[in-house]
Design an enzyme around this catalytic site. Structure first.
Site, PDB file in Angstrom:
ATOM      1  N   LYS A  62       0.860  -1.193   0.000  1.00 30.67           N
ATOM      2  CA  LYS A  62       0.000   0.000   0.000  1.00 30.67           C
ATOM      3  C   LYS A  62       0.886   1.228   0.000  1.00 30.67           C
ATOM      4  O   LYS A  62       2.018   1.182   0.489  1.00 30.67           O
ATOM      5  CB  LYS A  62      -0.875   0.022   1.257  1.00 30.67           C
ATOM      6  CG  LYS A  62      -2.100   0.887   1.128  1.00 30.67           C
ATOM      7  CD  LYS A  62      -3.147   0.179   0.298  1.00 30.67           C
ATOM      8  CE  LYS A  62      -4.484   0.846   0.350  1.00 30.67           C
ATOM      9  NZ  LYS A  62      -5.534  -0.114   0.012  1.00 30.67           N
TER      10      LYS A  62
HETATM   11  N1  GLU Z   1      -7.163  -0.031  -3.278  1.00 37.78           N
HETATM   12  C1  GLU Z   1      -7.937  -1.210  -3.482  1.00 37.78           C
HETATM   13  C2  GLU Z   1      -7.992  -2.051  -2.223  1.00 37.78           C
HETATM   14  O1  GLU Z   1      -7.841  -1.566  -1.133  1.00 37.78           O
HETATM   15  C3  GLU Z   1      -7.495  -1.986  -4.704  1.00 37.78           C
HETATM   16  C4  GLU Z   1      -6.091  -2.485  -4.670  1.00 37.78           C
HETATM   17  C5  GLU Z   1      -5.620  -3.031  -6.029  1.00 37.78           C
HETATM   18  O2  GLU Z   1      -6.397  -3.123  -6.945  1.00 37.78           O
HETATM   19  O3  GLU Z   1      -4.426  -3.355  -6.106  1.00 37.78           O
HETATM   20  O4  GLU Z   1      -8.267  -3.219  -2.255  1.00 37.78           O
END
Ligand code: GLU
Length: 429
Positions: A119
């Site tokens: 993240k």
């Molecule tokens: N931000 C989204 C999540 O928290 C998607 C993450 C992604 O597609 O890599 O799952």
């Protein structure tokens, strides 16, 4: 050997103050007994593998230089490239990003995706920056973290405050640096540069599939169901749209500026057009503005927190007026609140399962980019539904057979997948 007394791996000093990280930690510790985890394995899961903090200088439109703080955390590198969103929000800090990266590891594990959890984020309010400033911020951030990202290393995607355009700038910056076009370095891109049909709607669709499955379990017909949704961004608005297509009445919605209520059901296409025209959600004429702090207590069948984390707390969990909570956001329910909801018999579809549709279609996008082919939207939606229902049923089966909450069962499945891979690979050297 499982630890005889509860064992809490030390929290690194930089993360001590973080409520989000402590919450992610306590969730991890909640599966130690279920999985019979030994202390060494728990320690390997309890820390992020790699964290990068960068300062991002940006020339603002008026000529001033502003510096923003950015983060990219790779919780694990065990199961494939790190995968997870990039968030632009003023509250972003190392602890929040680390917690979110850990949740991504379990989410990818539950869905059986060949990814580890990652993240990133920048502490910024994107609404206060011009488009040109946002572009410079995004490109400079990409440059700062360039050494640790890549299609085989770490693949970013949109999250709160970022969108397809943000991904296009990252993809372009990365491609310029390496000298060839590399769409697979990010997912959630615009379709014309290698994005996947249905990716934008994927999280809200996944939330909807989970809700429909839970309603079936509870014996409640969609026509008899009402929903309250907190958040009208990508996840909240698509969830409203998909639920209302299936005859579920949306009786209240909130966003960062206010909340709106209409017990007869809110006209979602009309509200979407209203908000797209730049008007305030709570001023929509077909409904009454209501106090946002009362939104979560509004009577309904399904409550969908689809905005911030830690909104269902010890203080308000006893006041919720719903049968089912479907977590569109990451981390909306604190562990204290979880206990209260369990005692009250409210079923919670946990974030790591409920909102996993986004990363699942991100996986489809990455695969298509690598293979240089394109699936139809029907194929994407069909595969998404299969994978979501399959995961939902595996979690439900574990929850029923071991008498666990859906959250503990989901986390146990996610953690177990990572542990199995870690043990197979062994510890180097
Ligand atoms: N931000 C989204 C999540 O928290 C998607 C993450 C992604 O597609 O890599 O799952």
């Amino acid at each position: 050997m499982p630890p005889s007394a509860p064992f809490h791996p030390e929290v690194p000093p930089m993360l001590e103050q973080s409520a989000s990280f402590c919450m992610a930690r306590s969730q991890l510790e909640s599966v130690v007994e279920v999985l019979n985890l030994d202390v060494g394995t728990l320690k390997r899961l309890a820390y992020p593998k790699r964290s990068m903090m960068v300062s991002v200088p940006v020339r603002m439109d008026d000529g001033r230089i502003e510096v923003f703080f950015g983060y990219r955390v790779q919780h694990s590198l065990t199961s494939g490239p790190s995968k997870g969103g990039l968030r632009y929000h003023p509250s972003v800090d190392l602890g929040e990003v680390t917690a979110l990266a850990m949740w991504m590891s379990w989410k990818c594990g539950i869905m059986n995706l060949p990814f580890s959890g990652g993240k990133g984020g920048i502490a910024v309010d994107p609404a206060k920056l011009s488009r040109n400033e946002l572009e410079r911020l995004t490109r400079r951030f990409t440059e700062e973290v360039l050494n640790i990202i890549g299609p085989r290393q770490d693949v970013m995607a949109p999250d709160m405050g970022t969108d397809e355009q943000t991904m296009a700038w990252i993809m372009d910056t990365y491609s310029m640096k390496i000298g060839y076009c590399c769409p697979e370095v990010v997912t959630g891109k615009p379709v014309e540069i290698g994005g996947c049909l249905g990716r934008r709607e994927a999280t809200g669709r996944g939330v909807t599939y989970c809700i429909l499955e839970a309603l079936k379990d509870l014996g409640i017909a969609p026509g008899q169901t009402t929903a309250v949704v907190q958040g009208f961004g990508n996840v909240g608005s698509i969830t409203c749209h998909e639920l209302s297509l299936r005859g579920i009445r949306i009786v209240a919605i909130g966003d960062r500026y206010g909340a709106l209520r209409n017990p007869k059901g809110i006209d979602i296409p009309a509200l979407t057009a209203w908000v797209a025209a730049g008007k305030l959600l709570h001023e929509f004429p077909e409904g009454d503005s209501m106090a946002p702090e009362k939104l979560l207590e509004e009577p309904c069948t399904v409550l969908v927190p689809a905005a911030l984390d830690r909104v269902i707390t010890r203080e308000n969990a006893s006041k919720l007026n719903c049968t089912l909570v479907a977590e569109g956001a990451n981390g909306p329910t604190t562990p204290d609140a979880d206990h209260i909801l369990k005692d009250r018999g409210i079923l919670v579809i946990p974030d790591v399962l409920c909102n996993a549709g986004g990363v699942t279609v991100s996986y489809f996008e990455w695969v298509q980019d690598i293979q240089q082919l394109m699936w139809s939207e029907e194929q994407v939606n069909g595969k998404l539904q299969d994978l979501m229902l399959n995961a939902y049923r595996r979690v439900r089966t574990l929850a029923t057979t071991k008498n666990l909450t859906m959250r503990t069962a989901a986390l146990a499945l996610g953690v177990q997948k990572v542990v199995a891979e870690m043990n197979r690979r062994g510890l180097f050297p």
